[in-house]
Enzyme design. Structure first.
Site, PDB file in Angstrom:
ATOM      1  N   TYR A   8       0.847  -1.188   0.000  1.00 27.63           N
ATOM      2  CA  TYR A   8       0.000   0.000   0.000  1.00 27.63           C
ATOM      3  C   TYR A   8       0.886   1.243   0.000  1.00 27.63           C
ATOM      4  O   TYR A   8       1.828   1.351   0.768  1.00 27.63           O
ATOM      5  CB  TYR A   8      -0.921   0.015   1.220  1.00 27.63           C
ATOM      6  CG  TYR A   8      -2.076  -0.966   1.143  1.00 27.63           C
ATOM      7  CD1 TYR A   8      -2.308  -1.739  -0.002  1.00 27.63           C
ATOM      8  CD2 TYR A   8      -2.944  -1.113   2.213  1.00 27.63           C
ATOM      9  CE1 TYR A   8      -3.360  -2.634  -0.059  1.00 27.63           C
ATOM     10  CE2 TYR A   8      -4.011  -2.009   2.156  1.00 27.63           C
ATOM     11  CZ  TYR A   8      -4.206  -2.766   1.027  1.00 27.63           C
ATOM     12  OH  TYR A   8      -5.259  -3.643   0.977  1.00 27.63           O
ATOM     13  N   SER A  36     -13.951  -3.617  -1.019  1.00 30.49           N
ATOM     14  CA  SER A  36     -14.815  -2.791  -1.855  1.00 30.49           C
ATOM     15  C   SER A  36     -16.293  -3.089  -1.591  1.00 30.49           C
ATOM     16  O   SER A  36     -17.068  -3.339  -2.507  1.00 30.49           O
ATOM     17  CB  SER A  36     -14.504  -2.997  -3.345  1.00 30.49           C
ATOM     18  OG  SER A  36     -15.089  -1.986  -4.142  1.00 30.49           O
ATOM     19  N   PRO A  37     -16.722  -3.069  -0.317  1.00 27.17           N
ATOM     20  CA  PRO A  37     -18.111  -3.400   0.007  1.00 27.17           C
ATOM     21  C   PRO A  37     -19.122  -2.418  -0.566  1.00 27.17           C
ATOM     22  O   PRO A  37     -20.303  -2.751  -0.682  1.00 27.17           O
ATOM     23  CB  PRO A  37     -18.127  -3.394   1.539  1.00 27.17           C
ATOM     24  CG  PRO A  37     -17.016  -2.473   1.914  1.00 27.17           C
ATOM     25  CD  PRO A  37     -15.954  -2.713   0.888  1.00 27.17           C
ATOM     26  N   LEU A  38     -18.669  -1.210  -0.935  1.00 27.87           N
ATOM     27  CA  LEU A  38     -19.559  -0.223  -1.532  1.00 27.87           C
ATOM     28  C   LEU A  38     -19.255  -0.026  -3.014  1.00 27.87           C
ATOM     29  O   LEU A  38     -19.548   1.015  -3.602  1.00 27.87           O
ATOM     30  CB  LEU A  38     -19.462   1.105  -0.776  1.00 27.87           C
ATOM     31  CG  LEU A  38     -19.924   1.035   0.689  1.00 27.87           C
ATOM     32  CD1 LEU A  38     -19.715   2.371   1.384  1.00 27.87           C
ATOM     33  CD2 LEU A  38     -21.379   0.603   0.786  1.00 27.87           C
ATOM     34  N   ALA A  39     -18.676  -1.067  -3.614  1.00 25.41           N
ATOM     35  CA  ALA A  39     -18.444  -1.089  -5.068  1.00 25.41           C
ATOM     36  C   ALA A  39     -17.675   0.129  -5.557  1.00 25.41           C
ATOM     37  O   ALA A  39     -18.068   0.790  -6.527  1.00 25.41           O
ATOM     38  CB  ALA A  39     -19.772  -1.222  -5.820  1.00 25.41           C
ATOM     39  N   GLY A  40     -16.572   0.402  -4.876  1.00 22.65           N
ATOM     40  CA  GLY A  40     -15.738   1.522  -5.302  1.00 22.65           C
ATOM     41  C   GLY A  40     -16.438   2.863  -5.228  1.00 22.65           C
ATOM     42  O   GLY A  40     -16.108   3.782  -5.997  1.00 22.65           O
ATOM     43  N   LEU A  66     -22.057   2.608  -4.566  1.00 24.07           N
ATOM     44  CA  LEU A  66     -23.194   2.420  -3.662  1.00 24.07           C
ATOM     45  C   LEU A  66     -23.232   3.500  -2.584  1.00 24.07           C
ATOM     46  O   LEU A  66     -23.522   3.246  -1.422  1.00 24.07           O
ATOM     47  CB  LEU A  66     -23.126   1.031  -3.017  1.00 24.07           C
ATOM     48  CG  LEU A  66     -23.291  -0.142  -3.982  1.00 24.07           C
ATOM     49  CD1 LEU A  66     -22.927  -1.459  -3.308  1.00 24.07           C
ATOM     50  CD2 LEU A  66     -24.721  -0.200  -4.515  1.00 24.07           C
TER      51      LEU A  66
END
Length: 328
Positions: free
Chosen positions: A54, A217-221, A224
């Protein structure tokens, strides 16, 4: 209030939200990164995720681990209160690695890169050490040799896989079973309402074997979220969306209506779906400022009824499990 759960079949308890740190040293400077980690601890989040590479967005691999290490150095029980993960596999552009610099999971590379990660993180052990990606050129026998030894040496507590297909981590777990080794504690995988392919095989395979699922990426990048929705609408008005993106926009319009009826922000609803998903141990929340921790924690307060879950499946059709998803 924060909720905690076992990491798969292990005895380790972790928070239902895991702090993702990819922004540290990239979109977040060190001061704000430290504020975010303080806010996460204050909110009860005890699970922090990072990776050795990172910082690559700014050609500064390792900077994220360095920032976390300097935060630990401040004391106050910071290190002791955190269940820490980091990862190995990616290229670090270290000239001393020579021909072993490219991505991979050789025993040589794993040992060297763990040593470097611990130095940057200013710690003498890592709770959960991830294989960041599949390495088809290195055998499970070699990988288990090195990870088992790191465990015996007290340098790591658990091993995880990331971005691995079900067939491959199942093979790895069987090899570990044959060695009477605990094997894989967690799989970190791309999964959200817009990206549900993991439902075919990865999620059921992990559940069968007691392997935790951590979703990135639970909020789709950002799609969402309210900001992502507005951005897509603006691009559509400018005629910049492909037919596939226009289909996604229609789904997001329905999602916006669903969230307004529920009375919560889109990003909160997206995370709430994750934390109430029986396959998911915890989503990785990537934030850019400390204040976003509070909005993320609100997801734990949202109670999605069976009817609400059904509505979300109508907006974002689930994949189902293989082979029933595409055969009888």
């Amino acid at each position: 209030m924060m909720e905690y759960t076992h990491l798969g079949r292990s005895g380790l308890m972790v928070s239902k939200l895991c702090l993702g740190t990819m922004a540290f040293g990239n979109s977040c400077d060190e001061k704000e990164s430290h504020r975010i980690m303080d806010a996460a601890l204050d909110a009860g989040i005890n699970f922090f995720d990072t990776a050795d590479n990172y910082g690559k967005a700014t050609h500064n691999e390792g900077i994220t681990e360095t920032i976390i290490g300097r935060w630990f150095k401040q004391g106050g029980g910071r290190r002791e209160r955190v269940v820490l993960t980091t990862k190995v596999h990616e290229e670090m552009h270290n000239p001393y690695d020579g021909p072993n610099s490219p991505s991979g999971l050789s025993a040589y590379k794993v040992r060297r890169h763990l040593r470097d990660s611990m130095a940057r993180l200013q710690t003498d052990h890592i709770e959960l050490y991830f294989m960041h990606h599949i390495d088809r050129s290195t055998s499970w026998e070699e990988m288990w040799d090195v990870f088992e030894q790191l465990y015996r040496d007290g340098l790591i507590d658990y091993v995880g896989t990331s971005n691995h297909p079900a067939w491959y981590f199942t093979m790895g777990q069987e090899k570990a079973n044959q060695r009477h080794f605990f094997g894989i504690a967690a799989e970190q995988h791309l999964y959200n309402l817009l990206t549900r392919q993991a439902e075919l095989e990865v999620l059921p395979a992990a559940k069968k074997q007691g392997i935790a699922i951590m979703t990135w990426s639970p909020l789709a990048g950002g799609r969402l979220t309210a900001a992502g929705f507005e951005s897509m609408k603006a691009r559509n008005e400018a005629g910049q969306l492909t037919p596939a993106q226009q289909k996604t926009l229609e789904q997001l319009k329905q999602f916006d209506t669903f969230c307004k009826d529920l009375g919560v922000a889109q990003e909160v609803a997206g995370l709430a779906w994750q934390v109430r998903n029986p396959y998911v141990t915890c989503p990785l929340i990537g934030v850019n400022c400390a204040e976003q921790i509070e909005s993320s924690v609100k997801a734990l307060e949202v109670k999605l009824t069976p009817e609400a879950m059904r509505q979300l499946d109508e907006i974002f059709p689930r994949m189902g499990e293989a082979p029933e998803a595409y055969a009888w």
